[in-house]
Structures are given as C-alpha cells and as structure tokens.
Design a protein around this motif. Structure first.
Motif, PDB file in Angstrom:
ATOM      1  N   UNK A   1      42.420  44.407  37.273  1.00 26.40           N
ATOM      2  CA  UNK A   1      41.737  44.877  36.048  1.00 26.40           C
ATOM      3  C   UNK A   1      42.569  45.960  35.371  1.00 26.40           C
ATOM      4  N   UNK A   2      43.244  46.780  36.168  1.00 24.75           N
ATOM      5  CA  UNK A   2      44.118  47.821  35.609  1.00 24.75           C
ATOM      6  C   UNK A   2      45.311  47.218  34.882  1.00 24.75           C
ATOM      7  N   UNK A   3      45.845  46.136  35.429  1.00 24.30           N
ATOM      8  CA  UNK A   3      46.954  45.440  34.750  1.00 24.30           C
ATOM      9  C   UNK A   3      46.467  44.904  33.395  1.00 24.30           C
ATOM     10  N   UNK A   4      45.287  44.279  33.404  1.00 27.39           N
ATOM     11  CA  UNK A   4      44.770  43.704  32.149  1.00 27.39           C
ATOM     12  C   UNK A   4      44.507  44.796  31.122  1.00 27.39           C
ATOM     13  N   UNK A   5      44.008  45.930  31.596  1.00 33.54           N
ATOM     14  CA  UNK A   5      43.679  47.032  30.694  1.00 33.54           C
ATOM     15  C   UNK A   5      44.943  47.572  30.018  1.00 33.54           C
ATOM     16  N   UNK A   6      46.013  47.690  30.766  1.00 34.82           N
ATOM     17  CA  UNK A   6      47.247  48.241  30.182  1.00 34.82           C
ATOM     18  C   UNK A   6      47.852  47.233  29.198  1.00 34.82           C
ATOM     19  N   UNK A   7      47.773  45.946  29.512  1.00 28.22           N
ATOM     20  CA  UNK A   7      48.285  44.925  28.572  1.00 28.22           C
ATOM     21  C   UNK A   7      47.488  44.989  27.269  1.00 28.22           C
ATOM     22  N   UNK A   8      46.180  45.182  27.412  1.00 30.35           N
ATOM     23  CA  UNK A   8      45.312  45.247  26.230  1.00 30.35           C
ATOM     24  C   UNK A   8      45.616  46.500  25.405  1.00 30.35           C
ATOM     25  N   UNK A   9      45.764  47.629  26.101  1.00 30.77           N
ATOM     26  CA  UNK A   9      45.989  48.899  25.394  1.00 30.77           C
ATOM     27  C   UNK A   9      47.271  48.857  24.572  1.00 30.77           C
ATOM     28  N   UNK A  10      48.261  48.107  25.049  1.00 31.89           N
ATOM     29  CA  UNK A  10      49.542  48.028  24.321  1.00 31.89           C
ATOM     30  C   UNK A  10      49.616  46.773  23.446  1.00 31.89           C
ATOM     31  N   UNK A  11      48.454  46.131  23.215  1.00 27.19           N
ATOM     32  CA  UNK A  11      48.380  44.964  22.317  1.00 27.19           C
ATOM     33  C   UNK A  11      49.374  43.870  22.687  1.00 27.19           C
ATOM     34  N   UNK A  12      49.526  43.620  23.948  1.00 27.51           N
ATOM     35  CA  UNK A  12      50.475  42.575  24.357  1.00 27.51           C
ATOM     36  C   UNK A  12      49.780  41.210  24.295  1.00 27.51           C
ATOM     37  N   UNK A  13      50.335  40.349  23.498  1.00 34.15           N
ATOM     38  CA  UNK A  13      49.747  39.025  23.261  1.00 34.15           C
ATOM     39  C   UNK A  13      49.856  38.183  24.539  1.00 34.15           C
ATOM     40  N   UNK A  14      48.751  37.559  24.916  1.00 30.38           N
ATOM     41  CA  UNK A  14      48.772  36.732  26.126  1.00 30.38           C
ATOM     42  C   UNK A  14      48.569  35.247  25.819  1.00 30.38           C
ATOM     43  N   UNK A  15      47.878  34.973  24.737  1.00 28.26           N
ATOM     44  CA  UNK A  15      47.556  33.574  24.411  1.00 28.26           C
ATOM     45  C   UNK A  15      48.833  32.745  24.297  1.00 28.26           C
ATOM     46  N   UNK A  16      48.858  31.666  25.079  1.00 25.42           N
ATOM     47  CA  UNK A  16      49.987  30.728  25.019  1.00 25.42           C
ATOM     48  C   UNK A  16      51.243  31.213  25.710  1.00 25.42           C
ATOM     49  N   UNK A  17      51.218  32.440  26.235  1.00 29.28           N
ATOM     50  CA  UNK A  17      52.417  32.971  26.892  1.00 29.28           C
ATOM     51  C   UNK A  17      52.484  32.477  28.336  1.00 29.28           C
ATOM     52  N   UNK A  18      53.699  32.382  28.842  1.00 27.95           N
ATOM     53  CA  UNK A  18      53.863  31.991  30.241  1.00 27.95           C
ATOM     54  C   UNK A  18      53.845  33.245  31.113  1.00 27.95           C
ATOM     55  N   UNK A  19      52.789  33.357  31.906  1.00 27.69           N
ATOM     56  CA  UNK A  19      52.691  34.497  32.832  1.00 27.69           C
ATOM     57  C   UNK A  19      53.043  34.015  34.231  1.00 27.69           C
ATOM     58  N   UNK A  20      53.963  34.683  34.877  1.00 24.64           N
ATOM     59  CA  UNK A  20      54.304  34.358  36.263  1.00 24.64           C
ATOM     60  C   UNK A  20      53.853  35.527  37.130  1.00 24.64           C
ATOM     61  N   UNK A  21      52.958  35.231  38.065  1.00 29.85           N
ATOM     62  CA  UNK A  21      52.461  36.259  38.982  1.00 29.85           C
ATOM     63  C   UNK A  21      53.095  35.991  40.346  1.00 29.85           C
ATOM     64  N   UNK A  22      53.849  36.939  40.855  1.00 33.18           N
ATOM     65  CA  UNK A  22      54.464  36.762  42.179  1.00 33.18           C
ATOM     66  C   UNK A  22      53.605  37.506  43.192  1.00 33.18           C
ATOM     67  N   UNK A  23      53.030  36.760  44.116  1.00 34.08           N
ATOM     68  CA  UNK A  23      52.075  37.312  45.088  1.00 34.08           C
ATOM     69  C   UNK A  23      50.749  36.594  44.898  1.00 34.08           C
ATOM     70  N   UNK A  24      50.145  36.188  46.002  1.00 37.86           N
ATOM     71  CA  UNK A  24      48.886  35.413  45.908  1.00 37.86           C
ATOM     72  C   UNK A  24      47.783  36.032  46.759  1.00 37.86           C
ATOM     73  N   UNK A  25      47.795  37.363  46.897  1.00 39.89           N
ATOM     74  CA  UNK A  25      46.751  37.983  47.718  1.00 39.89           C
ATOM     75  C   UNK A  25      45.417  37.945  46.977  1.00 39.89           C
TER      76      UNK A  25
END
Ligand code: NAD
Length: 288
Positions: free
Chosen positions: A143-167
């Motif tokens: 949730x903290x990661x999402x909050x910081x992306x939102x605060x800096x207006x980083x566009x996510x729609x249609x973007x390729x997000x790679x998450x390394x780690x599956x915990x």
C-alpha cells in the motif's frame, strides 16, 4: 538523473495529516486509536522496525499496546494474546511482526486476528478482498508503494509493471494492487529464467527480494520507474553497518526516470500505512 521518490517527505506529510485527524477524533470519541504490535524473540532487525512503529504511534497520538514476548512463547500463548487484543475495546489494530521464530505457525496466527483489526492486511479475508477488488485493509508495504506512485502522479494504466519477489507480504499483494490500477503485471521470482530481460522490459520495476545489488543498470530500461523495497544491512570491515536496497542505486539512478532511495523510500511509507490502517479501523468502528 532520476527524480527521487521521497518516501520520507511523503510519510512526514501524511503523518502530520494523521496527527490532526487523531487529535480531532480523540476529543470526539474520548479515546485515541490503539495499535498492538506483537514481537516474539530478539531478531535485531525486527526490534528496530518495532521501535520505529511505536515511535511513529507516539508521534501521531495512537496508543501503543505492543508486547515483546520471549522466543519460547508457544503458539497457544500467542493465540490467547491475540484473542484478548481482539476483544480489547481500546485496540483497533493488531500486527504480528514477521518473521516469527521457527516453530510458530504465522499463517495460523494471522488467521486469529479479527479481520477488522488486521492492521497489516494479511488475514485471508483481507487478502480475498484485495483479490476481489473490494474494500478491506491492505498490506502496509505494498500500500505504501501504491501511495508513493499516486503522490508522484505516475501513470500505471497500460504500463508494464514487473514485480520481483512473490511473498505474501509484498510481491503478491503489490502485483494485485498494480493490476487493479490497470498495469500489465509480470511477477518474477527465484526460479524465473532470464530475469535481466524481463526486468529490462519494465516501465515500472519493483524489487522486493532482499539481495543487495540484484538490480544493476543493465537490467533497467532507460526512463523506467524503479521502486526498491529491499532492505539489507551491510556490515563493513570497520564494524559500521549501513542499509541498502536490492537496487544498485549509483548505477541505476542516471538512467531511471524515478527511483526510491534506501533508506528513505518505502520503509517510512510502510510505517505510515500502518498508522493509516489503524486510524481507518478506528473510524470504521465508530462509523466516522
Ligand atoms: P521473502 O524472503 O519472503 O521473499 C523474497 C522473494 O524474492 C521470494 O518470492 C523469492 O522468490 C524472490 N527471490 C529470491 N531470490 C531471488 C532472485 N535471485 N531473483 C529473483 N527473485 C528472487 O521477502 P519479503 O518479506 O517479500 O521481503 C523482501 C525484501 O523487502 C527484504 O529485503 C525485506 O527486508 C524487504 N522489506 C521491506 C519493507 C519495507 O518497509 N521497505 C517491508 C517488508 C519487506
């Protein structure tokens, strides 16, 4: 040079806002929100995180009901403590500091926490709500990661997000949160083949592994947003130690568009989301 995603500054701002809310709500309700952080054993990293969480509670006016228990605490004793916190009127949030000493079944204990007091969003009910994109308490680090992306207006729609780690603590819930914001998500892990090629295809690259220097500049697409969740303590020959992430900051910063530092990136956001979740649970209880 990449712009710095300044988690420390954002956390300070959010905590100032939470302090005002808590002050107002405490005078209205007659008691402050309460959080219980349960720590078992003497893992030094966990002890430092718990101290940080308790200090943050003090700062914003949340009452701490934390307990530090010996490493030989039994599953039954912990279950009993969780039960008493579930029924305690002054406690709105409960968090079990992970990892627990071996021999304790954390999954079973997380299930004993009342879902509405599950401050780290790891109860199956809240994880199910995340999967279904329904309201619920969300795990603090993602949730903290999402909050910081939102605060800096980083566009996510249609973007390729790679998450390394599956915990269950970071990688999996974060992947679902990014998916809910319309990113195209790839989850990589210890058995992934050609991690470098997958990482290089990311518009948003998240490292949540726990390996210093895992992400070097040749694994990052120029202009990518790089989020470093990893926290690794490196001891030097002189006896000093410092914290670093999973990303080689010096080589990646010149090519990324945005990057989180370690320390000062996702760490302070995690603590802030814990306070946020506690205040949300408290508001929920009083329909405020
Ligand atoms: P974990 O050990 O449960 O999971 C690590 C994941 O990394 C696993 O899914 C594994 O498959 C993957 N992995 C391991 N080696 C890999 C490799 N060589 N290549 C690709 N993937 C690999 O850890 P966790 O609890 O998810 O935490 C991950 C990191 O994030 C740790 O450094 C932890 O300290 C840190 N963390 C930071 C915060 C914060 O507030 N910033 C919060 C929680 C965890």
């Amino acid at each position: 040079m990449a712009g710095l995603l300044d988690g420390k500054a954002l956390a300070t701002q959010m905590q100032a806002d939470l302090t005002q809310q808590v002050e107002h709500l405490t005078s209205k309700i007659g008691r402050p929100p309460g959080l219980a952080v349960l720590m078992v054993g003497d893992n030094p990293a966990s002890a430092a995180y718990v101290r940080g969480k308790n200090k943050a509670c003090d700062r914003v006016g949340i009452a701490s009901f934390g307990q530090h228990l010996p490493s030989d605490t039994s599953q039954e004793q912990l279950a009993q403590i969780i039960h008493s916190l579930n029924t305690h009127d002054g406690v709105d949030g409960i968090l079990i500091q992970l990892p627990l000493p071996s021999g304790l079944d954390s999954a079973a204990l997380l299930q004993q926490i009342l879902p509405e007091k599950d401050a780290d969003g790891l109860h199956p009910f809240n994880l199910g709500a995340l999967l279904r994109e329904e309201a619920g308490l969300r795990s603090c680090t993602p949730a903290g990661v999402m909050q910081i992306l939102k605060a800096y207006d980083i566009e996510l729609t249609g973007k390729h997000a790679v998450v390394i780690g599956r915990s269950i603590l970071v990688g999996k819930p974060l992947s679902l949160m990014l998916l809910a914001e319309n990113a195209t998500v790839t989850i990589a892990h210890s058995r992934t083949q050609d991690l470098a090629a997958i990482a290089r295809s990311a518009d948003i690259l998240v490292a949540a592994v726990g390996r210093p220097g895992l992400i070097m500049a040749d694994m990052v697409k120029p202009g990518a947003v790089v989020i470093d969740v990893g926290i690794n303590r490196i001891d030097s020959a002189t006896g000093n130690s410092k914290l670093v992430g999973d990303v080689d900051f010096a080589s990646v910063e010149p090519i990324a568009e945005w990057i989180t530092p370690v320390p000062g990136g996702i760490g302070p956001m995690t603590v802030t989301m814990l306070l946020h979740n506690t205040v949300c649970s408290y508001r929920q209880r009083f329909n405020l």
